[in-house]
Design an enzyme around this catalytic site. Structure first.
Site, PDB file in Angstrom:
ATOM      1  N   HIS A 158       0.826  -1.219   0.000  1.00  0.00           N
ATOM      2  CA  HIS A 158       0.000   0.000   0.000  1.00  0.00           C
ATOM      3  C   HIS A 158       0.862   1.272   0.000  1.00  0.00           C
ATOM      4  O   HIS A 158       0.327   2.377  -0.045  1.00  0.00           O
ATOM      5  CB  HIS A 158      -0.930   0.020   1.223  1.00  0.00           C
ATOM      6  CG  HIS A 158      -1.956  -1.069   1.210  1.00  0.00           C
ATOM      7  ND1 HIS A 158      -2.838  -1.248   0.164  1.00  0.00           N
ATOM      8  CD2 HIS A 158      -2.245  -2.053   2.103  1.00  0.00           C
ATOM      9  CE1 HIS A 158      -3.625  -2.293   0.424  1.00  0.00           C
ATOM     10  NE2 HIS A 158      -3.278  -2.809   1.584  1.00  0.00           N
ATOM     11  N   ASP A 193      -2.510 -10.521  -2.674  1.00  0.00           N
ATOM     12  CA  ASP A 193      -3.118 -10.045  -1.415  1.00  0.00           C
ATOM     13  C   ASP A 193      -4.591  -9.705  -1.703  1.00  0.00           C
ATOM     14  O   ASP A 193      -4.942  -9.282  -2.801  1.00  0.00           O
ATOM     15  CB  ASP A 193      -2.365  -8.788  -0.962  1.00  0.00           C
ATOM     16  CG  ASP A 193      -2.735  -8.320   0.429  1.00  0.00           C
ATOM     17  OD1 ASP A 193      -1.937  -8.549   1.354  1.00  0.00           O
ATOM     18  OD2 ASP A 193      -3.810  -7.701   0.580  1.00  0.00           O
ATOM     19  N   HIS A 195      -6.245  -7.274  -0.760  1.00  0.00           N
ATOM     20  CA  HIS A 195      -6.393  -5.832  -0.996  1.00  0.00           C
ATOM     21  C   HIS A 195      -5.601  -5.414  -2.230  1.00  0.00           C
ATOM     22  O   HIS A 195      -4.518  -5.946  -2.481  1.00  0.00           O
ATOM     23  CB  HIS A 195      -5.877  -5.044   0.216  1.00  0.00           C
ATOM     24  CG  HIS A 195      -6.548  -5.401   1.513  1.00  0.00           C
ATOM     25  ND1 HIS A 195      -5.985  -6.264   2.432  1.00  0.00           N
ATOM     26  CD2 HIS A 195      -7.747  -5.030   2.014  1.00  0.00           C
ATOM     27  CE1 HIS A 195      -6.812  -6.397   3.469  1.00  0.00           C
ATOM     28  NE2 HIS A 195      -7.887  -5.669   3.234  1.00  0.00           N
ATOM     29  N   ASP A 282      -4.130 -12.849   3.152  1.00  0.00           N
ATOM     30  CA  ASP A 282      -5.407 -12.409   3.725  1.00  0.00           C
ATOM     31  C   ASP A 282      -6.594 -12.691   2.815  1.00  0.00           C
ATOM     32  O   ASP A 282      -7.723 -12.309   3.122  1.00  0.00           O
ATOM     33  CB  ASP A 282      -5.353 -10.930   4.149  1.00  0.00           C
ATOM     34  CG  ASP A 282      -4.712 -10.037   3.116  1.00  0.00           C
ATOM     35  OD1 ASP A 282      -4.457 -10.511   1.993  1.00  0.00           O
ATOM     36  OD2 ASP A 282      -4.468  -8.858   3.422  1.00  0.00           O
TER      37      ASP A 282
END
Ligand SMILES: [Zn+2]
Length: 339
Positions: A158, A193, A195, A282
Site C-alpha cells: 500500500h 493479497d 487488498h 489475507d
C-alpha cells in the site's frame, strides 16, 4: 529455499490504529511475523538475516523527501505540545499535487493516507530492515536461486512513491522488482493479497519495464477504496502495463483460479525475466478481513500455477493476519516452490 528475516523488523509496535473511527489494536503485530517464520522453518526453509544495503535500493522506488520524512517525523512529532505518542494523521490534502507543507502535522497528512500506518520511534528501523529483507531475497535470486522468500514485515504494497498507509511504509515488493531490473529487462509483479496493491500501482503506473498485476476484492466495497478498478491500466509509457482484476467479496478457490489464469496469461504475454509475488495471505476465508474465501488447499493450487511460470521468483510477504490457519496457508504456498 531461504527465508530472509531480521529480528529488527519486530521493533515496530504501534499502540493502536484507527479503524471505522475507533482506536483498535493493529492485527499487523510482531507475533504474526513469528507465526510466519515458524511455518517457513517448519517447512524446511533455511533462515538467513539480510545485510544493511543502505538507502540506494530504496531510493529507486521512493522520493527523497518521503524518506527524510519517515526517518525524522517521530522525533519532530514529540516536540508538538500535547501530541500523541505515535504519529497519526488528522488532515489530508484533496490532491497530492497540493503545496508541500513545512509543518509536521501537514506533512503527516500529505504522506500518510489513512489511520492504519502509525509511525513509532522504531518504525523507520523496522521498515528499513523489512525493505533490506526484500533486497536480500532479490539478490539471492540474482545469484541463481530459483526462488527466495522475503518475510518482509511491516508489509509494503500500500506504500506509494511518497505514501504510507494500510500498515505499509516502504514498498518491499517494488524494491525487490527494481533490484531484479538490475539484470532483467522486464520484471512482473503478481499481487495476490486480498487488498489492491495501490502503492505498487502508484510506483510503476507510468513504467513499461515492470508489469503490475493485482487480483483483489473489488474496491467499490473494500479497502483501499480509491484504487484498484479494472480501468486503471497505466499511463504514458506505462499504458497497458497495469492490470487490475477485481473480484466480488467472498470469492472462493475455483473462481479465483479462473481469474488467476487471466493474470498468468497476461504475465506470459509480457515475457518477463523474473517475477515478484506480493504474497498476501489475507485472501483466506478465515482472515479477519474476510474479503475472499480461499482455503489452505486453494493457496497450494494457486502457488502451483504461479510456480508453473518457471520464472526466477522473489516471494515477498504482504498481508495475512493472525488466525489458526495462517502458518498452514504460508506453508501451502511456499510448498509449491520446495518441490
Ligand atoms: Zn491485504
Amino acid at each position: 529455499m531461504k527465508a530472509v528475516f531480521s529480528d529488527r523488523q519486530l521493533g515496530h509496535r504501534p499502540a493502536h490504529i484507527v479503524s471505522s473511527g475507533a482506536a483498535v489494536a493493529s492485527p499487523e503485530t510482531p507475533a504474526r511475523a513469528e507465526i510466519l517464520l515458524a511455518a517457513a522453518l517448519a517447512l524446511g526453509l533455511e533462515r538467513e538475516a539480510p545485510a544493511d544495503y543502505g538507502l540506494d535500493p530504496i531510493r529507486a522506488v521512493h522520493t527523497e523527501r518521503y524518506l527524510t520524512f519517515l526517518e525524522r517525523i517521530h522525533e519532530r512529532w514529540l516536540r508538538i505540545p500535547g501530541a500523541s505518542t505515535d504519529v497519526l494523521p488528522n488532515v489530508h490534502p484533496d490532491t497530492r499535487d497540493a503545496v508541500y507543507p513545512a509543518s509536521a502535522v501537514g506533512q503527516v497528512g500529505f504522506h500518510v493516507f489513512d489511520g492504519a500506518a502509525p509511525i513509532t520511534a522504531d518504525t523507520w528501523d523496522a521498515a528499513l530492515w523489512s525493505a533490506w529483507t526484500a533486497v536480500h531475497a532479490a539478490r539471492e535470486v540474482l545469484a541463481g536461486a530459483p526462488a527466495c522468500y522475503a518475510l518482509s514485515r511491516p508489509p509494503g504494497h500500500h506504500s506509494g512513491k511518497e505514501l504510507a498507509g494500510g500498515f505499509c511504509y516502504l514498498n518491499n515488493s517494488a524494491i525487490a522488482a527494481r533490484e531484479l531490473r538490475g539484470r532483467y529487462e522486464k520484471v512482473a509483479i503478481l499481487d495476490v493479497d486480498v487488498h489492491h496493491g495501490n502503492g505498487t500501482q502508484d510506483i510503476f503506473y507510468e513504467c513499461d519495464d515492470v508489469l503490475t498485476v493485482s487480483i483483489h476484492a473489488n474496491p467499490v466495497r473494500f479497502y483501499p477504496f480509491f484504487w484498484g478498478a479494472a480501468d486503471e491500466t497505466g499511463a504514458g509509457a506505462g499504458h497497458g502495463y497495469n492490470c487490475n482484476l477485481p473480484l466480488p467479496r467472498g470469492t472462493g478457490d475455483d473462481d479465483y483460479l479462473a481469474t488467476l489464469e487471466q493474470a498468468l496469461g497476461r504475465i506470459a504475454d509480457y515475457a518477463p525475466g523474473a517475477l515478484v509475488v506480493a504474497l498476501g495471505l489475507d485472501a483466506s476465508g478465515d482472515d479477519p478481513f474476510a474479503g475472499f474465501a480461499i482455503t489452505t488447499r486453494g493457496f497450494g493450487r494457486i502457488a502451483e500455477r504461479v510456480a508453473g511460470l518457471r520464472l526466477p521468483t522473489v516471494l515477498v510477504q504482504e498481508g495475512g493476519y493472525p488466525q489458526p490457519g495462517l502458518g498452514d496457508n504460508l506453508a501451502a504456498f511456499l510448498g509449491a516452490y520446495c518441490l
